[in-house]
Design a protein around this motif. Structure first.
Motif, mmCIF file in Angstrom:
data_model
loop_
_atom_site.group_PDB
_atom_site.id
_atom_site.type_symbol
_atom_site.label_atom_id
_atom_site.label_comp_id
_atom_site.label_asym_id
_atom_site.label_seq_id
_atom_site.Cartn_x
_atom_site.Cartn_y
_atom_site.Cartn_z
ATOM 1 N N GLU A 40 45.200 -12.353 -42.271
ATOM 2 C CA GLU A 40 45.155 -11.426 -41.003
ATOM 3 C C GLU A 40 43.715 -11.717 -40.321
ATOM 4 O O GLU A 40 43.766 -11.707 -39.193
ATOM 5 N N VAL A 41 42.671 -11.665 -40.887
ATOM 6 C CA VAL A 41 41.231 -11.588 -40.033
ATOM 7 C C VAL A 41 41.004 -13.075 -39.647
ATOM 8 O O VAL A 41 40.360 -13.148 -38.687
ATOM 9 N N THR A 42 41.676 -13.987 -40.496
ATOM 10 C CA THR A 42 41.521 -15.726 -40.006
ATOM 11 C C THR A 42 42.397 -15.519 -38.623
ATOM 12 O O THR A 42 41.898 -16.037 -37.702
ATOM 13 N N SER A 43 43.464 -14.728 -38.361
ATOM 14 C CA SER A 43 44.408 -14.924 -37.152
ATOM 15 C C SER A 43 43.599 -14.246 -36.253
ATOM 16 O O SER A 43 43.378 -14.656 -35.144
ATOM 17 N N GLU A 44 42.850 -13.218 -36.622
ATOM 18 C CA GLU A 44 42.130 -12.372 -35.568
ATOM 19 C C GLU A 44 40.824 -13.257 -35.241
ATOM 20 O O GLU A 44 40.576 -13.054 -33.808
ATOM 21 N N ALA A 45 40.155 -13.908 -35.925
ATOM 22 C CA ALA A 45 39.043 -14.866 -35.475
ATOM 23 C C ALA A 45 39.652 -15.799 -34.722
ATOM 24 O O ALA A 45 38.892 -16.234 -33.780
ATOM 25 N N ILE A 46 40.721 -16.522 -34.695
ATOM 26 C CA ILE A 46 41.296 -17.489 -33.906
ATOM 27 C C ILE A 46 41.422 -16.840 -32.453
ATOM 28 O O ILE A 46 41.077 -17.541 -31.428
ATOM 29 N N GLU A 47 42.246 -15.648 -32.525
ATOM 30 C CA GLU A 47 42.423 -14.941 -31.483
ATOM 31 C C GLU A 47 41.310 -14.791 -30.432
ATOM 32 O O GLU A 47 41.201 -14.687 -29.328
ATOM 33 N N ALA A 48 40.198 -14.264 -31.260
ATOM 34 C CA ALA A 48 38.785 -14.219 -30.355
ATOM 35 C C ALA A 48 38.325 -15.285 -29.902
ATOM 36 O O ALA A 48 37.726 -15.142 -28.833
ATOM 37 N N LEU A 50 39.862 -17.971 -28.926
ATOM 38 C CA LEU A 50 40.797 -18.248 -27.813
ATOM 39 C C LEU A 50 40.467 -17.506 -26.461
ATOM 40 O O LEU A 50 40.310 -18.157 -25.363
ATOM 41 N N ARG A 51 39.739 -16.416 -26.688
ATOM 42 C CA ARG A 51 39.459 -15.509 -25.536
ATOM 43 C C ARG A 51 38.256 -15.876 -25.295
ATOM 44 O O ARG A 51 37.749 -15.771 -23.965
ATOM 45 N N HIS A 52 37.161 -15.946 -26.146
ATOM 46 C CA HIS A 52 35.791 -16.377 -25.936
ATOM 47 C C HIS A 52 35.366 -17.753 -25.506
ATOM 48 O O HIS A 52 34.511 -17.990 -24.537
ATOM 49 N N TRP A 53 36.027 -18.441 -26.471
ATOM 50 C CA TRP A 53 35.502 -20.091 -26.074
ATOM 51 C C TRP A 53 35.742 -20.688 -24.672
ATOM 52 O O TRP A 53 35.072 -21.394 -24.251
ATOM 53 N N PRO A 54 36.955 -20.465 -24.274
ATOM 54 C CA PRO A 54 37.233 -21.091 -22.771
ATOM 55 C C PRO A 54 36.063 -20.635 -21.718
ATOM 56 O O PRO A 54 35.859 -21.494 -21.108
ATOM 57 N N ALA A 55 35.792 -19.413 -22.130
ATOM 58 C CA ALA A 55 34.493 -18.890 -21.038
ATOM 59 C C ALA A 55 33.168 -19.344 -21.330
ATOM 60 O O ALA A 55 32.358 -19.966 -20.533
ATOM 61 N N GLU A 56 32.885 -19.570 -22.771
ATOM 62 C CA GLU A 56 31.663 -19.432 -23.354
ATOM 63 C C GLU A 56 31.320 -21.013 -23.809
ATOM 64 O O GLU A 56 30.259 -21.386 -24.088
ATOM 65 N N GLY A 57 32.498 -21.765 -24.067
ATOM 66 C CA GLY A 57 32.301 -22.992 -24.713
ATOM 67 C C GLY A 57 32.508 -22.939 -26.164
ATOM 68 O O GLY A 57 32.243 -22.036 -26.729
#
Length: 429
Positions: A40-48, A50-57
């Protein structure tokens, strides 16, 4: 960010996820002692991500970023759910008694993590090996072991695992839940077996990976003869095992076998997906670098003591791959290797393969006699290659009516449409 850049970032995240998921999951299970929480927390980390990396790299060390994020999510969840935390504390205590180990360092001090996209070699490989042995524990049903390995170590989603074995997603989800429940309720330890246990447990781990490859090499049903995605996942898992168990010659033998067989993938099917027999394959389409890698591993698998079954099978595959054509194949040596294999892992399937090799060495009559001697073996009644082999040898002997009967039997048993189409063509001839 342009749409193209967004796609590239998403692809980078997916690549990191595929490559690092087993490492990440292994570290989290080792730390918290629960597969469900870790997933569950692995999936949540991936979702995070996907939110942060497009903007921050994408960070320089994406694996470390994901692990830190996942561990924070896990700690937050445990703080909110005291009952859950208490149960995990019991599991963690069991794990510590079984194999004390320090928690991974994610402080950013440089200890435990390497540079680049991956985790460091000093920390997580052993934990990933622990996850291998947990997923393939003999207390789990065989089908559950394979499903759990694909889910946790190959990184396939539950629908992908379900598609791999052509079962409904709900059925596969139940299998995975059942396996996790068994691990939790039986308190199956998350650890690598000790030296006294390893010889008995390693074959089960290797068998799970081999089962995944077998389904990819020759699908049990469906519209395609080969499932290249499954075969390649199995090779990836075998490479991991080889790195984690460098002293185990059978891990080298398994990887060698998979590479030597998979090297023929492009020549195994025709333009319409129909099966192409070994004797008819264009050997110029075989993957020579893969064959050379496999041959080198065969030497390792057969050096330093008695050969294991995967090493012997890899040696047989190497002899096929080294020959310029079927006539030039060293059939006497292949028969001799099957004689060794039948003492290591006696089975009707080994006897069928040996009979075919004997037919190539001594003529179709000799091979057919061996196949007919297996007619009473119940495990071969639902094994299409047995009927196909009989049909081929009967046809070579000019016994066309009996050959047609054998092909009709194989047609009733064939699982994939390409196999059925090929058998219908044989009957038409």
């Amino acid at each position: 960010m342009s749409p193209g850049e967004g796609r590239e970032t998403a692809e980078a995240v997916e690549a990191v996820f595929r490559e690092e998921r087993g490492l990440l999951l292994a570290s989290l299970v080792r730390r918290f002692g629960d597969l469900d929480l870790a997933e569950e927390v692995t999936s949540e980390a991936i979702e995070a991500a996907l939110r942060h990396w497009p903007a921050e790299g994408v960070p320089a060390r994406p694996g470390a970023w994901l692990l830190t994020t996942a561990r924070r999510r896990a700690v937050d969840r445990l703080r909110r759910d005291r009952a859950y935390a208490a149960r995990l504390a019991v599991l963690a205590a069991d794990a510590e008694r079984a194999e004390p180990a320090p928690a991974p360092d994610v402080s950013g001090s440089g200890q435990g993590f390497g540079s680049g996209s991956g985790f460091g070699s000093d920390e997580l490989p052993d934990e990933r090996l622990q996850l291998f042995f947990t997923c393939a524990h003999p207390a789990l049903a065989a089908e559950d072991r394979t499903a759990l390995t694909l889910r946790c170590l190959a990184g396939l989603t539950t629908p992908e695992v379900a598609r791999a074995f052509l079962v409904p997603t709900a059925t596969m989800a139940q299998r995975i839940v059942r396996a996790k429940k068994k691990i939790r309720e039986a308190r199956i330890p998350f650890r690598v077996p000790g030296p006294d246990e390893l010889p008995g447990r390693l074959p089960g781990v290797l068998q799970v990976v081999y089962s995944v490859f077998t389904e990819g090499y020759a699908a049990s049903s469906g519209p395609r003869l080969q499932r290249l995605d499954l075969a390649e996942e199995a090779i990836r898992l075998a490479r991991i095992l080889r790195r984690l168990l460098p002293a185990e010659r059978e891990s080298a033998g398994l990887l060698a076998l998979l590479l030597l067989v998979h090297a023929r993938r492009d020549a195994r099917t025709g333009p319409e997906g129909e099966p192409v027999l070994l004797e008819d394959q264009d050997r110029g389409r075989w993957d020579r670098p893969m064959i050379e890698e496999g041959r080198a591993l065969v030497v390792r698998a057969l050096t330093g003591g008695p050969a294991g079954p995967y090493g012997v099978q890899a040696a047989i595959a190497a002899l096929h791959d080294e020959a310029t054509d079927v006539a030039a194949t060293d059939w006497p040596q292949i028969v001799a290797l099957y004689d060794v294999l039948r003492t290591l892992t006696p089975s009707p399937v080994v006897e069928v393969n040996r009979a075919v090799a004997v037919a190539m060495r001594d003529g179709p009559g000799a091979g057919l006699a061996l196949l007919d001697a297996l007619a009473g073996e119940p495990r071969l009644r639902a094994y299409p290659p047995y009927a196909v082999a009989r049909g081929d040898l009967l046809g070579r002997l000019g016994r066309d009516g009996e050959a047609a009967a054998a092909y009709r039997e194989a047609l009733e048993l064939a699982g994939t449409e390409p196999e059925r189409a090929a058998l219908r063509r044989k009957l038409g001839e």
